[in-house]
Design a protein around this motif. Sequence first.
Motif, short mmCIF file in Angstrom:
data_model
loop_
_atom_site.label_atom_id
_atom_site.label_comp_id
_atom_site.label_asym_id
_atom_site.label_seq_id
_atom_site.Cartn_x
_atom_site.Cartn_y
_atom_site.Cartn_z
N THR A 115 58.67 45.01 41.42
CA THR A 115 57.75 43.87 41.49
C THR A 115 56.72 43.97 40.36
OG1 THR A 115 56.38 45.07 43.07
CG2 THR A 115 57.98 43.52 43.97
N ILE A 116 57.19 43.79 39.15
CA ILE A 116 56.38 43.97 37.95
C ILE A 116 55.20 43.01 37.93
CG2 ILE A 116 56.40 43.85 35.43
CD1 ILE A 116 59.44 44.58 35.64
N LYS A 117 55.44 41.76 38.25
CA LYS A 117 54.37 40.75 38.20
C LYS A 117 53.23 41.10 39.17
CE LYS A 117 53.55 35.80 38.37
NZ LYS A 117 54.17 34.51 38.13
N GLN A 118 53.57 41.56 40.37
CA GLN A 118 52.52 41.92 41.33
C GLN A 118 51.72 43.12 40.86
OE1 GLN A 118 54.31 42.13 45.30
NE2 GLN A 118 53.20 40.24 45.66
N ILE A 119 52.40 44.07 40.25
CA ILE A 119 51.69 45.25 39.76
C ILE A 119 50.74 44.85 38.63
CG2 ILE A 119 51.96 47.47 38.60
CD1 ILE A 119 54.62 47.79 40.17
N GLU A 120 51.21 44.00 37.73
CA GLU A 120 50.35 43.54 36.63
C GLU A 120 49.11 42.82 37.16
OE1 GLU A 120 50.45 40.73 32.63
OE2 GLU A 120 52.26 40.92 33.84
N LYS A 121 49.30 41.91 38.10
CA LYS A 121 48.16 41.19 38.68
C LYS A 121 47.21 42.15 39.38
CE LYS A 121 49.19 37.76 41.29
NZ LYS A 121 49.78 36.74 42.15
N ALA A 122 47.75 43.14 40.07
CA ALA A 122 46.91 44.10 40.78
C ALA A 122 46.09 44.94 39.79
CB ALA A 122 47.76 45.00 41.65
N ILE A 123 46.68 45.31 38.68
CA ILE A 123 45.96 46.12 37.68
C ILE A 123 44.75 45.35 37.17
CG2 ILE A 123 46.06 47.13 35.37
CD1 ILE A 123 49.04 47.76 35.93
N ILE A 124 44.96 44.11 36.76
CA ILE A 124 43.86 43.35 36.18
C ILE A 124 42.82 42.99 37.24
CG2 ILE A 124 45.01 41.10 36.30
CD1 ILE A 124 42.58 42.32 33.57
N ASP A 125 43.25 42.65 38.44
CA ASP A 125 42.28 42.34 39.50
C ASP A 125 41.43 43.56 39.84
OD1 ASP A 125 43.24 39.77 39.58
OD2 ASP A 125 44.36 40.02 41.46
N TYR A 126 42.06 44.72 39.92
CA TYR A 126 41.32 45.95 40.22
C TYR A 126 40.35 46.28 39.08
CZ TYR A 126 40.43 50.70 41.84
OH TYR A 126 39.82 51.84 42.29
N ALA A 127 40.79 46.07 37.85
CA ALA A 127 39.91 46.34 36.70
C ALA A 127 38.68 45.45 36.73
CB ALA A 127 40.68 46.16 35.40
N TRP A 128 38.84 44.17 37.10
CA TRP A 128 37.68 43.27 37.23
C TRP A 128 36.76 43.75 38.34
CZ3 TRP A 128 35.58 39.71 34.26
CH2 TRP A 128 36.35 39.10 33.27
N GLU A 129 37.34 44.13 39.48
CA GLU A 129 36.53 44.61 40.61
C GLU A 129 35.72 45.85 40.24
OE1 GLU A 129 39.24 45.34 43.83
OE2 GLU A 129 39.86 43.22 43.92
N GLN A 130 36.31 46.71 39.43
CA GLN A 130 35.63 47.96 39.05
C GLN A 130 34.65 47.78 37.89
OE1 GLN A 130 35.99 50.83 40.87
NE2 GLN A 130 37.13 49.40 42.16
N GLY A 131 34.62 46.60 37.28
CA GLY A 131 33.72 46.35 36.16
C GLY A 131 34.21 46.92 34.85
N TRP A 132 35.50 47.19 34.74
CA TRP A 132 36.06 47.75 33.52
C TRP A 132 36.31 46.70 32.46
CZ3 TRP A 132 40.27 50.64 36.70
CH2 TRP A 132 39.67 51.72 37.36
#
Length: 147
Positions: A115-132
Amino acid sequence: MGEITGFKKYKRETAADRPITERVKDWKEIPGHLSVEGLRNQGARCMDCSIPFCHTGCPLGNIIPDWNDLVYNNRWEEAIRRLHATNNFPEFTGRVCPAPCESACVLGIIEPPVTIKQIEKAIIDYAWEQGWIVPQPPGGAPARRWP
């Protein structure tokens, strides 16, 4: 990459759509999110294939096996750096891309693909949440403010 036999151990898992009763009250995305454990399991499914065809399936040439492995190993900050190495706007492309990388996934020959697309979306969403994710204006003259 991931777990050596992760593609045998874990099945493809996708996030369920949010219930209609919730969706009619807002403009948020329809698909939900997988848990961190679910995402790590999906990253574990990424095989150590000799030729990762997902690279050629991706119009941007994203280094997909690398960030799948980083998510599997819970190294999210490195995953966003690896994603940004080839993709300036994964927050957009991860949502609008039809994910030809998934149909190019070698695992897709015998099993449902990673599930490449879900992993990609999760990476960017998590990065926004963490303030990165921070603005990176180009060097030189300061940005001009428009009236």
